[in-house]
Design a protein around this motif. Structure first.
Motif, short mmCIF file in Angstrom:
data_model
loop_
_atom_site.label_atom_id
_atom_site.label_comp_id
_atom_site.label_asym_id
_atom_site.label_seq_id
_atom_site.Cartn_x
_atom_site.Cartn_y
_atom_site.Cartn_z
N ASN A 1 0.83 -1.23 0.00
CA ASN A 1 0.00 0.00 0.00
C ASN A 1 0.86 1.27 0.00
N CYS A 2 1.86 1.34 -0.87
CA CYS A 2 2.73 2.52 -0.93
C CYS A 2 2.64 3.15 -2.33
N CYS A 3 2.73 4.49 -2.38
CA CYS A 3 2.64 5.20 -3.65
C CYS A 3 3.65 6.34 -3.71
N TYR A 4 3.98 6.74 -4.92
CA TYR A 4 4.74 7.96 -5.21
C TYR A 4 6.03 8.08 -4.38
N SER A 5 6.85 7.07 -4.36
CA SER A 5 8.04 7.11 -3.50
C SER A 5 9.26 6.52 -4.20
N HIS A 6 10.43 6.97 -3.74
CA HIS A 6 11.69 6.53 -4.36
C HIS A 6 12.86 6.88 -3.47
N PRO A 7 13.73 6.03 -3.13
CA PRO A 7 13.51 4.59 -3.06
C PRO A 7 12.76 4.27 -1.77
N SER B 1 8.21 -1.05 3.58
CA SER B 1 7.32 -0.05 4.17
C SER B 1 5.87 -0.38 3.89
N ARG B 2 5.00 0.25 4.68
CA ARG B 2 3.57 -0.02 4.55
C ARG B 2 2.79 1.29 4.68
N ASP B 3 1.77 1.45 3.84
CA ASP B 3 0.85 2.60 3.93
C ASP B 3 1.60 3.94 3.88
N CYS B 4 2.53 4.09 2.93
CA CYS B 4 3.31 5.33 2.84
C CYS B 4 3.11 6.00 1.48
N PHE B 5 3.05 7.31 1.49
CA PHE B 5 2.89 8.09 0.26
C PHE B 5 3.93 9.20 0.21
#
Ligand SMILES: [Zn+2]
Ligand SMILES: [Zn+2]
Length: 178
Positions: A151-157, A161-165
């Motif tokens: 459940n993670c979006c728009y991230s690098h790197p 992880s969980r539930d992170c944007f």
């Protein structure tokens, strides 16, 4: 040596080379740059696209896929299943080295012919097709250099992880340890 102002061969803007830069180029035995720092950065970054994704069709099965390569590239792009399958033989693209031509010229020609994988994904991936350089992600979208996330979006790197944007360089975020 004093600072020198040069004109970038690419964008034709002025850029400066400082004395310590000249010392460094001399130390590693390379000529001073002819491109400005920004154009050099752009050249380095285009070698390895990972965050711009395109809709294309697989060069082998024709399926509509997401890819880090644009449809107009000169080499074939295969979906992950086709690329990893026995439906094509990498060895068929092999040819003898020509000692009368430069190595890089031949490498470039080879890279224009050999099929490439559409996205770098591996392991158990679920509902995470818009990811690249990624493995073992579940329900993730637009995350890159990303492994074992949920459940993670728009991230690098981002990893483990969980539930992170909207994260930059995130490890084990949103995960409770017992
Ligand atoms: Zn430039
Ligand atoms: Zn395919």
């Amino acid at each position: 040596m004093n600072s020198q102002t040069k004109i970038c061969q690419n964008c034709e803007k002025d850029f400066q080379i400082d004395p310590e830069d000249f010392e460094f180029y001399e130390k590693i035995n390379v000529p001073p740059p002819t491109f400005c720092p920004e154009c050099r950065m752009i050249r380095r970054m285009v070698v390895s696209n990972e965050r711009s994704l395109y809709k294309i069709s697989c060069g082998l099965c024709g399926k509509n896929i997401i890819s880090m390569y644009h449809q107009k590239v000169s080499f074939p792009v295969y979906c992950i299943d086709c690329w990893q399958s026995d439906k094509w033989e990498a060895i068929q693209y092999g040819y003898n080295y020509n000692f009368s031509k430069s190595f890089f010229e031949q490498l470039f020609e080879l890279k224009q012919k050999v099929p490439r994988i559409a996205l770098l994904q591996q392991g158990n991936m679920a509902n995470s097709e818009y990811t690249n350089r990624a493995s073992n992600n579940n329900n993730c979208y637009l995350i890159f250099r990303a492994n074992f996330n949920e459940n993670c979006c728009y991230s690098h790197p981002i990893n483990n992880s969980r539930d992170c944007f909207d994260c930059l360089n995130s490890q084990k975020s949103g995960v409770t340890h017992y």
